[in-house]
Scaffold this active site. Structure first.
Site, PDB file in Angstrom:
ATOM      1  N   ARG A 133       0.939  -1.213  -0.010  1.00  0.00           N
ATOM      2  CA  ARG A 133       0.084   0.026  -0.048  1.00  0.00           C
ATOM      3  C   ARG A 133       1.009   1.413  -0.046  1.00  0.00           C
ATOM      4  O   ARG A 133       1.783   1.332   0.632  1.00  0.00           O
ATOM      5  CB  ARG A 133      -1.033   0.087   1.369  1.00  0.00           C
ATOM      6  N   GLN A 181     -15.539   2.135   6.496  1.00  0.00           N
ATOM      7  CA  GLN A 181     -14.935   1.743   7.869  1.00  0.00           C
ATOM      8  C   GLN A 181     -15.557   2.398   8.906  1.00  0.00           C
ATOM      9  O   GLN A 181     -15.292   1.768  10.078  1.00  0.00           O
ATOM     10  CB  GLN A 181     -13.233   2.487   7.550  1.00  0.00           C
ATOM     11  N   ASP A 220      -2.881   9.068   7.844  1.00  0.00           N
ATOM     12  CA  ASP A 220      -1.945   8.157   7.217  1.00  0.00           C
ATOM     13  C   ASP A 220      -0.564   8.555   6.789  1.00  0.00           C
ATOM     14  O   ASP A 220       0.537   8.026   6.795  1.00  0.00           O
ATOM     15  CB  ASP A 220      -2.689   7.525   5.893  1.00  0.00           C
ATOM     16  N   ASN A 245      -5.329  11.523   4.553  1.00  0.00           N
ATOM     17  CA  ASN A 245      -6.298  10.903   5.498  1.00  0.00           C
ATOM     18  C   ASN A 245      -7.198  10.127   4.430  1.00  0.00           C
ATOM     19  O   ASN A 245      -7.290  10.801   3.313  1.00  0.00           O
ATOM     20  CB  ASN A 245      -6.706  11.503   6.808  1.00  0.00           C
ATOM     21  N   LYS A 246      -8.043   9.340   4.809  1.00  0.00           N
ATOM     22  CA  LYS A 246      -9.164   8.681   4.149  1.00  0.00           C
ATOM     23  C   LYS A 246     -10.027   9.908   3.369  1.00  0.00           C
ATOM     24  O   LYS A 246     -10.253  10.840   3.683  1.00  0.00           O
ATOM     25  CB  LYS A 246      -9.971   7.992   5.140  1.00  0.00           C
TER      26      LYS A 246
HETATM   27  C1  MRU Z   1      -4.921   5.596  13.078  1.00  0.00           C
HETATM   28  S1  MRU Z   1      -5.438   5.080  11.585  1.00  0.00           S
HETATM   29  C2  MRU Z   1      -5.348   6.582  10.518  1.00  0.00           C
HETATM   30  C3  MRU Z   1      -5.479   6.280   9.241  1.00  0.00           C
HETATM   31  O1  MRU Z   1      -4.726   4.969   8.759  1.00  0.00           O
HETATM   32  C4  MRU Z   1      -7.166   5.890   9.061  1.00  0.00           C
HETATM   33  O2  MRU Z   1      -7.787   7.063   9.421  1.00  0.00           O
HETATM   34  C5  MRU Z   1      -7.347   5.528   7.553  1.00  0.00           C
HETATM   35  O3  MRU Z   1      -7.492   6.462   6.898  1.00  0.00           O
HETATM   36  C6  MRU Z   1      -7.228   4.307   7.188  1.00  0.00           C
HETATM   37  O4  MRU Z   1      -7.545   3.965   5.884  1.00  0.00           O
HETATM   38  P1  MRU Z   1      -7.320   2.408   5.260  1.00  0.00           P
HETATM   39  O5  MRU Z   1      -7.801   2.331   3.882  1.00  0.00           O
HETATM   40  O6  MRU Z   1      -8.872   1.767   5.992  1.00  0.00           O
HETATM   41  O7  MRU Z   1      -6.361   1.797   5.858  1.00  0.00           O
END
Ligand code: MRU
Length: 342
Positions: free
Chosen positions: A88, A200, A241, A251-252
């Protein structure tokens, strides 16, 4: 944190010490299924296909993946590092954890590398728990202040995606202050963005908050702006992230729109992160690789088993966005709440 009433970490070594045990998060909240990772290849699949996810947990899983690779081939460090790093692109914890394990074992004799790598992976997990707990304690002070302003009602927090204990080893980042506030008797209510397309928020954040008895309500991703405008949100707290040298927050997807709405409505927008998510080598968010995932995540809805199509058209699925530093009120870190990072 509590899973079906029992305290668990989201990742741990298997009983025989030769593997890692993870939750298959694709099946939550419908089925709680623990899976043993026994090879580096399995660890890579678990990260890439999101059995396990969230920046700190991706790092912890990759750390065990590298240990598993060294158990198979003590001379395969660089190849396994590259293979796991390619799983990733966006969460910087992945590289951080792989480099930490590689640095710990590179100079050792071949026969000692796997055990040392497992020990380093264990240490990364223990440290992540301590970091998230410290983030929680600093964030708790913020929530206490917010409660003092309106002692007659719960503090309303809006969060996006899952930055909870399921995305870390324990406590979570964005959720750590919420869990500690709840334990401390401060009334908290969480608006949980569903977080399309993988949901999520609706599937994971709501599940873990429910497991701890934290009052919460799932909202459509587009509802947050209205709630902020109406004064129904006291603060937004998200995870991340990767935070770059200038403080931009990756972030997401959808986080940026929440930050814009928060800014317009005068709602504080906080980002919770451990130092392992800070990337001082990348200047700004424009330089962060944004993961583009399968458009099928958007064109169909799935509960892990059955799936239903929701459109006949083509789709585009960037999984992360960048919130400029100017929209961030504060960074909640293990060493305090800061208005600047770096
Ligand atoms: C403490 S986790 C922070 C981020 O990793 C979280 O908000 C996120 O965006 C996760 O994305 P994902 O694609 O589910 O791995």
């Amino acid at each position: 944190m509590k899973l079906e009433g029992t305290y668990r970490r989201s990742i741990q070594r298997t009983a025989d010490g030769r593997g890692a045990l993870i939750l298959d998060q694709r099946k939550l909240p419908w089925t709680v299924e623990w899976v043993e990772l026994r090879t580096a290849e399995q660890a890579a699949i678990a990260i890439r296909d999101m059995w396990t996810r969230g920046a700190p947990l991706i790092g912890a899983t990759a750390a065990y993946g590298l240990a598993l690779a060294l158990a198979e081939d003590p001379d395969g460090l660089d190849a396994a590092h590259a293979m796991l790093l390619a799983t990733r692109p966006t969460a910087v914890n992945l590289r951080w954890a792989l480099d930490a394990v590689a640095d710990a074992v590179r100079a050792l004799p071949a026969e000692e590398r796997a055990e040392a790598a497992f020990a380093k992976a264990d240490a990364i997990c223990d440290e992540d728990v301590a970091l998230c707990r410290a983030i929680g304690e600093h964030g708790l002070a913020l929530l206490r202040d917010l409660h003092a302003r309106h002692p007659d009602r719960p503090v309303n927090i809006l969060t996006h995606c899952n930055a909870g204990w399921l995305a870390t080893v324990d406590y979570g980042t964005a959720t750590a202050p919420i869990y500690l506030a709840h334990e401390a008797g401060i009334p908290v209510h969480v608006w949980v963005d569903e977080t399309r397309p993988r949901n999520q928020g609706a599937l994971l954040t709501a599940f873990e908050l429910a497991g701890h008895g934290v009052p919460h309500t799932v909202i459509a991703d587009n509802a947050g702006g209205l709630l902020m405008m109406r004064g129904q949100v006291d603060a937004v707290i998200v995870g991340t992230d990767r935070v770059t040298a200038n403080g931009d927050v990756c972030n997401k997807i959808g986080t940026y729109l929440k930050a814009l709405a928060a800014h317009d409505s005068g709602v504080p927008f906080y980002v919770a992160l451990p130092y392992t998510t800070f990337d001082p080598h990348t200047l700004s968010g424009a330089d962060v690789p944004i993961e583009e995932r399968d458009p099928g995540e958007l064109t169909s809805l799935s509960d892990g088993e059955a799936s239903v199509r929701v459109t006949r058209s083509q789709a585009y699925n960037p999984a992360f966005d960048v919130t400029p530093a100017r929209l961030v009120t504060g960074y909640i870190t293990e060493s305090g709440v800061k208005d600047r990072i770096g």
